[in-house]
Design a protein around this motif. Structure first.
Motif, PDB file in Angstrom:
ATOM      1  N   PRO A 167      39.366  87.309  44.781  1.00  0.00           N
ATOM      2  CA  PRO A 167      39.324  88.787  44.774  1.00  0.00           C
ATOM      3  C   PRO A 167      39.102  89.400  46.153  1.00  0.00           C
ATOM      4  CG  PRO A 167      38.010  87.888  42.975  1.00  0.00           C
ATOM      5  CD  PRO A 167      38.363  86.741  43.878  1.00  0.00           C
ATOM      6  N   GLU A 168      38.530  88.632  47.080  1.00  0.00           N
ATOM      7  CA  GLU A 168      38.261  89.151  48.422  1.00  0.00           C
ATOM      8  C   GLU A 168      39.460  89.043  49.356  1.00  0.00           C
ATOM      9  OE1 GLU A 168      33.729  88.276  49.423  1.00  0.00           O
ATOM     10  OE2 GLU A 168      34.767  86.485  48.707  1.00  0.00           O
ATOM     11  N   LEU A 169      40.492  88.328  48.949  1.00  0.00           N
ATOM     12  CA  LEU A 169      41.653  88.132  49.809  1.00  0.00           C
ATOM     13  C   LEU A 169      42.604  89.313  49.680  1.00  0.00           C
ATOM     14  CD1 LEU A 169      42.490  84.370  49.105  1.00  0.00           C
ATOM     15  CD2 LEU A 169      40.943  85.328  50.824  1.00  0.00           C
ATOM     16  N   ASP A 170      43.182  89.738  50.807  1.00  0.00           N
ATOM     17  CA  ASP A 170      44.208  90.778  50.727  1.00  0.00           C
ATOM     18  C   ASP A 170      45.554  90.124  50.388  1.00  0.00           C
ATOM     19  OD1 ASP A 170      45.321  89.729  53.098  1.00  0.00           O
ATOM     20  OD2 ASP A 170      44.229  91.148  54.359  1.00  0.00           O
ATOM     21  N   ARG A 171      46.589  90.957  50.251  1.00  0.00           N
ATOM     22  CA  ARG A 171      47.884  90.443  49.814  1.00  0.00           C
ATOM     23  C   ARG A 171      48.436  89.397  50.773  1.00  0.00           C
ATOM     24  NH1 ARG A 171      53.308  91.328  50.578  1.00  0.00           N
ATOM     25  NH2 ARG A 171      54.638  91.108  48.732  1.00  0.00           N
ATOM     26  N   GLU A 172      48.332  89.653  52.077  1.00  0.00           N
ATOM     27  CA  GLU A 172      48.869  88.708  53.047  1.00  0.00           C
ATOM     28  C   GLU A 172      48.140  87.372  52.981  1.00  0.00           C
ATOM     29  OE1 GLU A 172      51.604  89.027  54.820  1.00  0.00           O
ATOM     30  OE2 GLU A 172      51.852  90.884  53.700  1.00  0.00           O
ATOM     31  N   LEU A 177      48.042  81.698  51.328  1.00  0.00           N
ATOM     32  CA  LEU A 177      47.481  80.591  50.556  1.00  0.00           C
ATOM     33  C   LEU A 177      48.580  79.894  49.753  1.00  0.00           C
ATOM     34  CD1 LEU A 177      44.162  80.636  48.572  1.00  0.00           C
ATOM     35  CD2 LEU A 177      46.205  79.631  47.586  1.00  0.00           C
ATOM     36  N   PHE A 178      49.382  80.671  49.028  1.00  0.00           N
ATOM     37  CA  PHE A 178      50.437  80.066  48.211  1.00  0.00           C
ATOM     38  C   PHE A 178      51.532  79.451  49.081  1.00  0.00           C
ATOM     39  CE2 PHE A 178      48.442  82.013  44.617  1.00  0.00           C
ATOM     40  CZ  PHE A 178      48.840  81.228  43.543  1.00  0.00           C
ATOM     41  N   GLY A 179      51.854  80.114  50.204  1.00  0.00           N
ATOM     42  CA  GLY A 179      52.844  79.540  51.107  1.00  0.00           C
ATOM     43  C   GLY A 179      52.379  78.226  51.697  1.00  0.00           C
ATOM     44  N   GLY A 180      51.097  78.159  52.049  1.00  0.00           N
ATOM     45  CA  GLY A 180      50.553  76.925  52.609  1.00  0.00           C
ATOM     46  C   GLY A 180      50.555  75.792  51.606  1.00  0.00           C
ATOM     47  N   LEU A 181      50.175  76.090  50.359  1.00  0.00           N
ATOM     48  CA  LEU A 181      50.195  75.062  49.322  1.00  0.00           C
ATOM     49  C   LEU A 181      51.620  74.598  49.047  1.00  0.00           C
ATOM     50  CD1 LEU A 181      47.615  76.562  46.790  1.00  0.00           C
ATOM     51  CD2 LEU A 181      47.256  74.633  48.332  1.00  0.00           C
ATOM     52  N   ASP A 182      52.562  75.532  49.049  1.00  0.00           N
ATOM     53  CA  ASP A 182      53.955  75.175  48.801  1.00  0.00           C
ATOM     54  C   ASP A 182      54.493  74.276  49.908  1.00  0.00           C
ATOM     55  OD1 ASP A 182      56.265  75.272  47.246  1.00  0.00           O
ATOM     56  OD2 ASP A 182      57.086  76.957  48.367  1.00  0.00           O
ATOM     57  N   ALA A 183      54.132  74.599  51.155  1.00  0.00           N
ATOM     58  CA  ALA A 183      54.584  73.793  52.291  1.00  0.00           C
ATOM     59  C   ALA A 183      54.022  72.382  52.232  1.00  0.00           C
ATOM     60  CB  ALA A 183      54.190  74.463  53.606  1.00  0.00           C
TER      61      ALA A 183
END
Length: 230
Positions: A167-172, A177-183
């Motif tokens: 909840p503390e993370l902004d959209r970017e 986070l998701f881009g890093g996990l995908d990579a």
């Protein structure tokens, strides 16, 4: 007639199985050799000799294997790299990708050597001689027989590099986070989207949304659906 892809790949794995045991026997108890079949990421270990990371036949790929899987046929060998297992063992490894006759990556032969004792001696000699700075902190790698533990470790590692809970993370930051996990190849594993969603405390739909947006931000031209990889 060319051999069927699966038959050819099975033959390559069968031919390499005695090599696994031969390399481990040559280097002794500090060496572990693992043969992976990436057609089944959750149970990719098809042969293992030695016990540096505790791998067993039927075990899952590591974080490094996920990265190879994410790169697909563009994956390259990774040789002589150092990591630290979660139990503190310093491991020197080489990961050599396996390709069929069409050049498609389908597995890997991995050699892991426990160099903890050598590292301690080096550090002691360096301290006595007063030479050189302390070595850089090694990345911690999860070598688990359970793919869920590897995925969880990667999610936790990404979260600790950010400023707080979801909840503390902004959209970017969420996209990062998701881009890093995908990579890192996390979403090539069956059920990983649902597992990541549960780990972050968000809905499955939200997880798919952020994964799709992260892929679109990285490269808008290929298929950006959660199951699609370029």
């Amino acid at each position: 007639m060319a051999p069927a892809p699966d038959a050819e790949r099975d033959a390559i794995l069968a031919a390499l199985t005695p090599v696994v045991h031969g390399i481990a026997a040559t280097f002794g108890p500090v060496c572990e050799v693992v043969l992976h079949d990436y057609r089944n990421p959750e149970n990719s270990v098809v042969a293992v000799a030695g016990s540096v990371t505790g791998r067993t036949v039927g075990g899952a790929m590591s974080e490094i294997g996920m990265e190879v899987l994410a790169r697909g046929d563009e994956a390259a060998d990774q040789l002589n790299y150092l990591t630290r297992a979660r139990n503190g063992t310093v491991v020197k490894s080489s990961t050599m990708v396996l390709r069929d006759s069409a050049g498609a990556v389908f597995g890997a032969l991995c050699v892991n050597v426990d160099v903890s004792a050598v590292t301690k001696v080096r550090d002691l000699l360096g301290a006595l001689a007063g030479t050189g700075p302390a070595p850089a902190e090694l990345p911690v790698t999860t070598f688990g027989n359970d793919i869920d533990s590897v995925v969880d470790a990667l999610v936790d590692a990404h979260r600790t590099r950010q400023r707080g809970s979801w909840p503390e993370l902004d959209r970017e930051e969420r996209l990062e986070l998701f881009g890093g996990l995908d990579a890192r190849g996390v979403f090539a594993v069956r059920g990983a989207v649902e597992q990541v969603a549960a780990r972050l405390g968000i809905s499955r739909a939200s997880a798919y949304h952020y994964l799709a947006r992260a892929r679109a931000a990285r490269d808008p031209s290929p298929d950006t659906s959660p199951g699609g990889h370029s």
